[in-house]
Scaffold this motif. Structure first.
Motif, short mmCIF file in Angstrom:
data_model
loop_
_atom_site.label_atom_id
_atom_site.label_comp_id
_atom_site.label_asym_id
_atom_site.label_seq_id
_atom_site.Cartn_x
_atom_site.Cartn_y
_atom_site.Cartn_z
N LEU A 70 10.66 125.58 3.44
CA LEU A 70 10.07 125.16 4.59
C LEU A 70 10.52 126.04 5.71
O LEU A 70 9.70 126.53 6.63
CB LEU A 70 9.89 123.65 4.90
CG LEU A 70 9.34 123.24 6.31
CD1 LEU A 70 7.68 123.89 6.22
CD2 LEU A 70 9.54 121.63 6.14
N SER A 71 11.87 126.03 5.84
CA SER A 71 12.41 126.45 6.95
C SER A 71 12.39 128.28 7.12
O SER A 71 11.93 128.84 8.03
CB SER A 71 14.16 126.46 6.96
OG SER A 71 14.58 127.02 5.76
N ASP A 72 12.14 128.82 5.73
CA ASP A 72 11.94 130.39 5.85
C ASP A 72 10.40 130.51 6.17
O ASP A 72 10.05 131.40 6.65
CB ASP A 72 11.97 130.89 4.50
CG ASP A 72 13.61 131.04 4.15
OD1 ASP A 72 14.36 131.17 5.33
OD2 ASP A 72 13.89 131.20 2.98
N ALA A 73 9.56 129.82 5.51
CA ALA A 73 8.03 130.10 5.83
C ALA A 73 7.91 129.60 7.72
O ALA A 73 7.19 130.16 7.91
CB ALA A 73 7.07 128.74 5.21
N ARG A 74 8.45 128.59 8.01
CA ARG A 74 8.44 128.48 9.54
C ARG A 74 8.81 129.62 10.21
O ARG A 74 8.31 129.99 11.16
CB ARG A 74 9.22 127.15 9.78
CG ARG A 74 8.89 126.72 11.30
CD ARG A 74 9.69 125.46 11.61
NE ARG A 74 9.02 124.26 10.72
CZ ARG A 74 8.11 123.64 10.87
NH1 ARG A 74 7.37 124.00 12.13
NH2 ARG A 74 7.65 122.88 10.51
N ALA A 75 9.92 130.20 9.85
CA ALA A 75 10.61 131.61 10.40
C ALA A 75 9.62 132.46 10.52
O ALA A 75 9.40 133.35 11.64
CB ALA A 75 11.83 131.67 9.84
N LYS A 76 9.06 132.80 9.31
CA LYS A 76 7.95 133.81 9.31
C LYS A 76 6.71 133.68 9.97
O LYS A 76 6.22 134.55 10.96
CB LYS A 76 7.47 134.07 7.64
CG LYS A 76 8.60 134.57 6.75
CD LYS A 76 8.02 134.89 5.49
CE LYS A 76 9.21 135.68 4.45
NZ LYS A 76 8.59 136.11 3.26
N ALA A 77 6.30 132.23 10.10
CA ALA A 77 5.35 131.98 11.00
C ALA A 77 5.46 132.36 12.59
O ALA A 77 4.56 132.89 13.17
CB ALA A 77 4.80 130.34 10.67
N HIS A 78 6.75 132.19 12.87
CA HIS A 78 7.10 131.95 14.14
C HIS A 78 7.24 133.78 14.50
O HIS A 78 6.42 134.30 15.45
CB HIS A 78 8.47 131.43 14.41
CG HIS A 78 9.15 131.80 15.75
ND1 HIS A 78 8.56 131.10 16.82
CD2 HIS A 78 10.15 132.62 16.37
CE1 HIS A 78 9.28 131.58 18.06
NE2 HIS A 78 10.02 132.33 17.61
#
Length: 409
Positions: A70-78
């Motif tokens: 989730l943290s990596d996905a959120r970072a990419k979305a950001h």
């Protein structure tokens, strides 16, 4: 399309909440456009939704919940949201959001192909990577290697007995590789773990010069050694003072027997200018004795590949140990060539030209090798002053004798 704070707790609650059919999209309440698509099959995938420059709604896949955290996905979305705000298009520039490669993947797929086309020393890089850096860092993703990891590695290789300069060069290479990754947008700015790693104090290059007796021992072994070609290379290095690759990569069309010169083209010269190496009688005789093949342009070659030898280290290592010269490197043959010249009374200017040094300061390292020559040079001033004073004393004495004779008359 419900709004939902995408958290690890929410993801854990997904099993058993599958929609009856189709899919449900949960839009994150923190990052606009970041969403999770939960399908009736039970699968769930992260996406980023946005409008491109033409106003068209686009959906960019980030990854399934079972393949990205989730943290990596959120970072990419950001990052995607920032790109859209700056006028970019995440779909067009999707390469910027691929998973960060491992150190080994980046070195193999990006760095070494780049180095082979731009660095004459790429083989040195490849050797250092294969023997030292990749065994330690190869399996780690580049964004997971920290400064403390690099510092620990730096001290570990030093404790193994490697010279301070060698340890520092490993860090310099790793830092350069990371800077390439940053420049090519594989990593974000200011993410080089080698920044701030203090180099070990290096007290200067080690100097080792062969004595005439050591050269004789070495040549005796070369006469008996089965590896004839390596023996010829070693002899030629001592006869010319050339650099290792200048001899290993030499071609017959670069040798002018009439002018007695080996010309190293600019493409292979350290100074990036053509270098002309004078060939002594011994070097000419050795070259004329070598076998030649019409289909191979190189002076020294591997019969199987028809290319110059990649390395002669292992053969040289065996030879030097047999004659008790285990501390002598191949490059020390070049130093020895210079020392023989200086001790024979040749000037540092001549040594500079023969070695192809662009900066005379480099040649000054050999100035101390002939103390007798330096003493003779220093005595020149004393002798001039002594002669001048002696001449004045003799003139004064003669003048005194003339005056006495006149008075008596």
């Amino acid at each position: 399309m419900p709004a939902q704070a995408l958290t690890t707790a929410f993801l854990a609650s997904l099993p058993g909440r599958e929609p009856a059919s189709g899919a449900v999209s949960y839009f994150d309440t923190e990052i606009k456009g970041f969403l999770l698509e939960h399908r009736a099959s039970g699968g769930a995938t992260f996406y980023f939704r946005y409008r491109d420059a033409a106003g068209k709604v686009r959906l960019n896949r980030i990854g399934r919940v079972d393949e990205i955290s989730l943290s990596d996905a959120r970072a990419k979305a950001h990052k995607m949201r920032q790109m859209v705000a700056e006028g970019g298009d995440p779909k067009v520039e999707s390469h910027r959001f691929t998973d960060v490669p491992t150190f080994a993947e980046f070195v193999t797929e990006r760095y070494l192909p780049y180095a082979k086309t731009r660095k004459r020393s790429w083989q040195t890089d490849e050797t250092m990577l294969r023997h030292h850096l990749l065994p330690v860092f190869g399996s780690y993703r580049m964004n997971r290697i920290t400064r403390s990891d690099v510092v620990a590695f730096h001290h570990a290789v030093f404790e193994k007995g490697y010279a301070a300069g060698t340890c520092n060069r490993m860090i310099v290479l790793m830092k350069f590789i990371y800077n390439c990754a940053i420049r090519w947008d594989v990593l974000p700015p200011k993410s080089n773990p080698c920044d701030g790693v203090e180099p070990f104090e290096d007290h200067g290059a080690r100097e080792r010069y062969l004595t005439p007796e050591e050269v004789q021992r070495l040549f005796d072994e070369l006469d008996a050694n089965r590896n004839v070609q390596v023996g010829q290379v070693i002899r030629l290095l001592l006869y010319t003072g050339a650099r290792k690759r200048e001899i290993l990569d030499a071609r017959w069309d670069e040798i002018d027997f009439n002018r007695r010169l080996l010309t190293v083209p600019a493409a292979r010269s350290k100074s990036k200018k053509p270098r002309h190496i004078p060939l002594s009688d011994a070097a000419i005789a050795l070259l004329q004795s070598l076998p030649r093949r019409d289909d191979i342009p190189y002076v020294f070659f591997n019969p199987k590949t028809k290319k110059p030898p990649v390395s002669i280290f292992y053969a040289w290592d065996s030879i030097r140990k047999k004659v008790g010269l285990s501390d002598v490197r191949l490059h020390d043959l070049r130093h020895s060539y210079a020392s023989f010249l200086v001790n024979a009374g040749r000037s540092l200017y001549e040594v500079q030209k023969l070695l192809g040094h662009h900066d005379p300061k480099v040649t000054m390292r050999y100035a101390h090798l002939s103390p007798q020559a330096m003493l003779e040079a220093a005595n020149v001033v004393g002798n001039v002053i002594y002669s001048a004073r002696a001449g004045r004393a003799a003139a004064a004495a003669n003048q005194g004798q003339v005056g006495t004779a006149t008075a008596m008359a």
